[in-house]
Design an enzyme around this catalytic site. Structure first.
Site, PDB file in Angstrom:
ATOM      1  N   GLU A  75      -4.660  63.852 -55.966  1.00  0.00           N
ATOM      2  CA  GLU A  75      -4.766  62.401 -55.812  1.00  0.00           C
ATOM      3  C   GLU A  75      -6.230  61.966 -55.761  1.00  0.00           C
ATOM      4  O   GLU A  75      -7.055  62.598 -55.116  1.00  0.00           O
ATOM      5  CB  GLU A  75      -4.069  61.966 -54.513  1.00  0.00           C
ATOM      6  CG  GLU A  75      -2.577  62.274 -54.469  1.00  0.00           C
ATOM      7  CD  GLU A  75      -1.753  61.375 -55.389  1.00  0.00           C
ATOM      8  OE1 GLU A  75      -2.316  60.375 -55.898  1.00  0.00           O
ATOM      9  OE2 GLU A  75      -0.566  61.682 -55.608  1.00  0.00           O
ATOM     10  N   CYS A 101       2.686  60.477 -47.081  1.00  0.00           N
ATOM     11  CA  CYS A 101       1.631  61.251 -47.738  1.00  0.00           C
ATOM     12  C   CYS A 101       0.341  60.455 -47.844  1.00  0.00           C
ATOM     13  O   CYS A 101      -0.738  60.938 -47.483  1.00  0.00           O
ATOM     14  CB  CYS A 101       2.083  61.719 -49.123  1.00  0.00           C
ATOM     15  SG  CYS A 101       3.311  63.027 -49.024  1.00  0.00           S
ATOM     16  N   HIS A 116      -0.066  66.261 -54.649  1.00  0.00           N
ATOM     17  CA  HIS A 116       1.395  66.107 -54.712  1.00  0.00           C
ATOM     18  C   HIS A 116       1.986  67.130 -55.677  1.00  0.00           C
ATOM     19  O   HIS A 116       1.384  67.422 -56.721  1.00  0.00           O
ATOM     20  CB  HIS A 116       1.762  64.696 -55.212  1.00  0.00           C
ATOM     21  CG  HIS A 116       2.043  63.719 -54.107  1.00  0.00           C
ATOM     22  ND1 HIS A 116       1.355  62.542 -53.965  1.00  0.00           N
ATOM     23  CD2 HIS A 116       2.969  63.742 -53.100  1.00  0.00           C
ATOM     24  CE1 HIS A 116       1.842  61.875 -52.909  1.00  0.00           C
ATOM     25  NE2 HIS A 116       2.813  62.589 -52.368  1.00  0.00           N
TER      26      HIS A 116
HETATM   27  N1  PCA Z   1       6.174  63.526 -49.526  1.00  0.00           N
HETATM   28  C1  PCA Z   1       6.204  62.174 -48.992  1.00  0.00           C
HETATM   29  C2  PCA Z   1       6.027  62.353 -47.518  1.00  0.00           C
HETATM   30  C3  PCA Z   1       6.240  63.804 -47.230  1.00  0.00           C
HETATM   31  C4  PCA Z   1       6.204  64.461 -48.545  1.00  0.00           C
HETATM   32  O1  PCA Z   1       6.239  65.675 -48.743  1.00  0.00           O
HETATM   33  C5  PCA Z   1       5.260  61.203 -49.670  1.00  0.00           C
HETATM   34  O2  PCA Z   1       4.934  61.390 -50.866  1.00  0.00           O
HETATM   35  O3  PCA Z   1       4.827  60.240 -49.044  1.00  0.00           O
END
Ligand code: PCA
Length: 200
Positions: free
Chosen positions: A78, A141, A165
């Site tokens: 990100e 996240c 991610h």
């Molecule tokens: N993904 C979520 C919160 C926890 C996770 O593993 C997100 O993308 O916000």
């Protein structure tokens, strides 16, 4: 160098979260750098508290938070954390987020200190689908990503931090109707990206 790598626990009705599964399987050392691993609850301010305590205890040079982004087909470092939270899904405390700013006196956004383009190139070279993401969303996240950046500004100025991610696992893909990636590839991709991040 010491690197704290965190992974979230399962949320939103899923039985597994690839983030903590992949983080658990990372080696304890990458190119002579120590990897410290931490499972983080998918709960808005609690996730921040747990990570802050670990940063104080371990004093890492770098923090990489890993989370699941269901629907994505690639590993996505990100670029930016935003000072906003919202969402219709309750977190693991059973409550939804309080919609609005995460930190009332925080910047609107913080760019990551991680070399995200180099990380993407390294993962692709290792044969793993990867691309830069320009939004970590507005859920837990992004919240944690933002809060670690906020901590960096206020408490840990030497820290480098960022968020990655990862897709669903094949077991979450509903017979191929949702994109997924196998765990070995996730571990390979994360390892390749950590290697270039520490060398940067
Ligand atoms: N993904 C979520 C919160 C926890 C996770 O593993 C997100 O993308 O916000």
């Amino acid at each position: 160098m010491k690197i704290l790598v965190t992974g979230f626990d399962p949320f939103g009705g899923e039985k597994i979260n690839p983030a903590i599964e992949a983080v658990k399987r990372l080696p304890d050392e990458i190119d002579g750098n120590q990897i410290v691993k931490l499972e983080v609850p998918t709960i808005f301010y609690q996730s921040t508290k747990v990570v802050k305590e670990k940063i104080i205890a371990e004093k890492p040079d770098m923090v990489i938070n890993v989370g699941q982004a269901g629907g994505r087909a690639a590993i996505t470092p990100e670029r930016i954390a935003i000072n906003f939270q919202a969402g219709s899904t309750p977190d693991n405390s059973g409550k939804g987020p309080k919609e609005g700013k995460i930190e009332s006196d925080g910047a609107d956004g913080y760019f990551t200190q991680l070399p995200i383009k180099k990380m993407v190139t390294a993962m692709r070279k290792a044969g793993i689908p990867a691309e830069v993401s320009n939004s970590a969303g507005t859920y837990v996240c992004n919240h944690l990503f933002y809060e670690v950046q906020y901590m960096r500004v206020h408490d840990f100025p030497k820290l480098k931090a960022g968020f990655v991610h990862i897709p669903f696992l094949p077991s979450q893909a509903k017979n191929g109707r949702r994109p997924s990636m196998n765990l070995d590839d996730m571990v390979k991709g994360l390892t390749a990206s950590i290697k270039v991040a520490v060398a940067d």
